[in-house]
Scaffold this motif. Structure first.
Motif, PDB file in Angstrom:
ATOM      1  N   GLN A   1     -21.888  24.282 -52.720  1.00 16.03           N
ATOM      2  CA  GLN A   1     -21.372  24.276 -54.099  1.00 16.03           C
ATOM      3  C   GLN A   1     -19.901  23.874 -54.119  1.00 16.03           C
ATOM      4  O   GLN A   1     -19.087  24.439 -53.367  1.00 16.03           O
TER       5      GLN A   1
ATOM      6  N   ARG B   1     -25.027  14.542 -55.073  1.00 12.06           N
ATOM      7  CA  ARG B   1     -24.660  15.760 -55.796  1.00 12.06           C
ATOM      8  C   ARG B   1     -25.564  15.964 -56.999  1.00 12.06           C
ATOM      9  O   ARG B   1     -26.117  15.017 -57.539  1.00 12.06           O
ATOM     10  N   GLN B   2     -25.682  17.217 -57.378  1.00 10.01           N
ATOM     11  CA  GLN B   2     -26.492  17.559 -58.548  1.00 10.01           C
ATOM     12  C   GLN B   2     -25.766  18.620 -59.353  1.00 10.01           C
ATOM     13  O   GLN B   2     -25.525  19.730 -58.864  1.00 10.01           O
TER      14      GLN B   2
ATOM     15  N   ASP C   1     -16.605  16.731 -61.308  1.00  7.94           N
ATOM     16  CA  ASP C   1     -17.108  16.654 -59.931  1.00  7.94           C
ATOM     17  C   ASP C   1     -17.842  17.935 -59.524  1.00  7.94           C
ATOM     18  O   ASP C   1     -18.420  17.999 -58.439  1.00  7.94           O
TER      19      ASP C   1
ATOM     20  N   GLY D   1     -27.295  22.092 -49.094  1.00 11.45           N
ATOM     21  CA  GLY D   1     -26.361  21.945 -50.200  1.00 11.45           C
ATOM     22  C   GLY D   1     -25.195  22.914 -50.110  1.00 11.45           C
ATOM     23  O   GLY D   1     -25.306  24.008 -49.558  1.00 11.45           O
TER      24      GLY D   1
ATOM     25  N   ARG E   1     -30.063  14.536 -59.465  1.00  8.45           N
ATOM     26  CA  ARG E   1     -29.271  14.318 -58.264  1.00  8.45           C
ATOM     27  C   ARG E   1     -28.819  12.865 -58.231  1.00  8.45           C
ATOM     28  O   ARG E   1     -29.592  11.955 -58.530  1.00  8.45           O
TER      29      ARG E   1
ATOM     30  N   ALA F   1     -20.535  20.391 -58.817  1.00  8.34           N
ATOM     31  CA  ALA F   1     -21.951  20.167 -58.516  1.00  8.34           C
ATOM     32  C   ALA F   1     -22.282  20.808 -57.169  1.00  8.34           C
ATOM     33  O   ALA F   1     -21.382  21.245 -56.439  1.00  8.34           O
TER      34      ALA F   1
ATOM     35  N   TRP G   1     -23.885  11.382 -48.983  1.00 15.08           N
ATOM     36  CA  TRP G   1     -23.683  12.573 -49.804  1.00 15.08           C
ATOM     37  C   TRP G   1     -24.225  12.292 -51.202  1.00 15.08           C
ATOM     38  O   TRP G   1     -23.976  11.210 -51.780  1.00 15.08           O
TER      39      TRP G   1
ATOM     40  N   VAL H   1     -23.398   9.892 -54.201  1.00 19.11           N
ATOM     41  CA  VAL H   1     -21.933   9.944 -54.217  1.00 19.11           C
ATOM     42  C   VAL H   1     -21.370   8.864 -53.289  1.00 19.11           C
ATOM     43  O   VAL H   1     -20.559   8.038 -53.693  1.00 19.11           O
TER      44      VAL H   1
ATOM     45  N   TYR I   1     -23.391  19.749 -53.630  1.00 22.40           N
ATOM     46  CA  TYR I   1     -23.324  18.529 -52.834  1.00 22.40           C
ATOM     47  C   TYR I   1     -24.293  18.637 -51.655  1.00 22.40           C
ATOM     48  O   TYR I   1     -24.278  19.624 -50.918  1.00 22.40           O
ATOM     49  N   TYR I   2     -25.114  17.599 -51.511  1.00 20.68           N
ATOM     50  CA  TYR I   2     -26.143  17.575 -50.473  1.00 20.68           C
ATOM     51  C   TYR I   2     -25.876  16.443 -49.484  1.00 20.68           C
ATOM     52  O   TYR I   2     -25.579  15.311 -49.886  1.00 20.68           O
TER      53      TYR I   2
END
Length: 116
Positions: A111, A39-40, A90, A109, A46, A92, A37, A49, A94-95
């Motif tokens: 949110q 996040r951006q 936190d 992704g 990016r 962001a 994982w 995580v 999340y991808y």
């Protein structure tokens, strides 16, 4: 074609939990070397995580250690990110990421917004 589909994002109050599943398709789950994982946040790069590799080796960003847990369910071809004690920082997109040999695959992704 490997596909990764994230879900579980949303709005949560600070201190609350959230779990993000990422379902993989188009490949044999066991062929994936590393799943993780990232996040951006707005205006930021990016960042990693958490990751989980074959053999169960996990890695976490210092900012989430002790609060987030990454896990896999091989029967469901799914990797999870359990997030506890969430903080506004936190927030962001999340991808989900999968690495097969040298190829990286990304989900679209999801949110996550943490309100104070």
């Amino acid at each position: 074609q490997v596909q990764l589909v994230e879900s579980g994002g949303g709005l949560v109050q600070a201190g609350g939990p959230l779990r993000l599943p990422c379902a993989a398709s188009g490949t044999i789950f066991s062929s994936i070397n590393v799943m993780g994982w990232y996040r951006q946040a707005p205006g930021k790069q990016r960042e990693l995580v958490a990751t989980t590799a074959r053999g169960g080796i996990t890695n976490y960003a210092d900012s989430v250690k002790g609060r987030f847990t990454i896990s896999k369910d091989n029967a469901k071809n799914t990797v999870y990110l359990q997030m506890n004690s969430l903080k506004p920082e936190d927030t962001a997109v999340y991808y989900c990421n999968a690495v097969i040999t040298i190829m990286h695959y990304w989900g679209q992704g999801t949110q996550v917004t943490v309100s104070s």
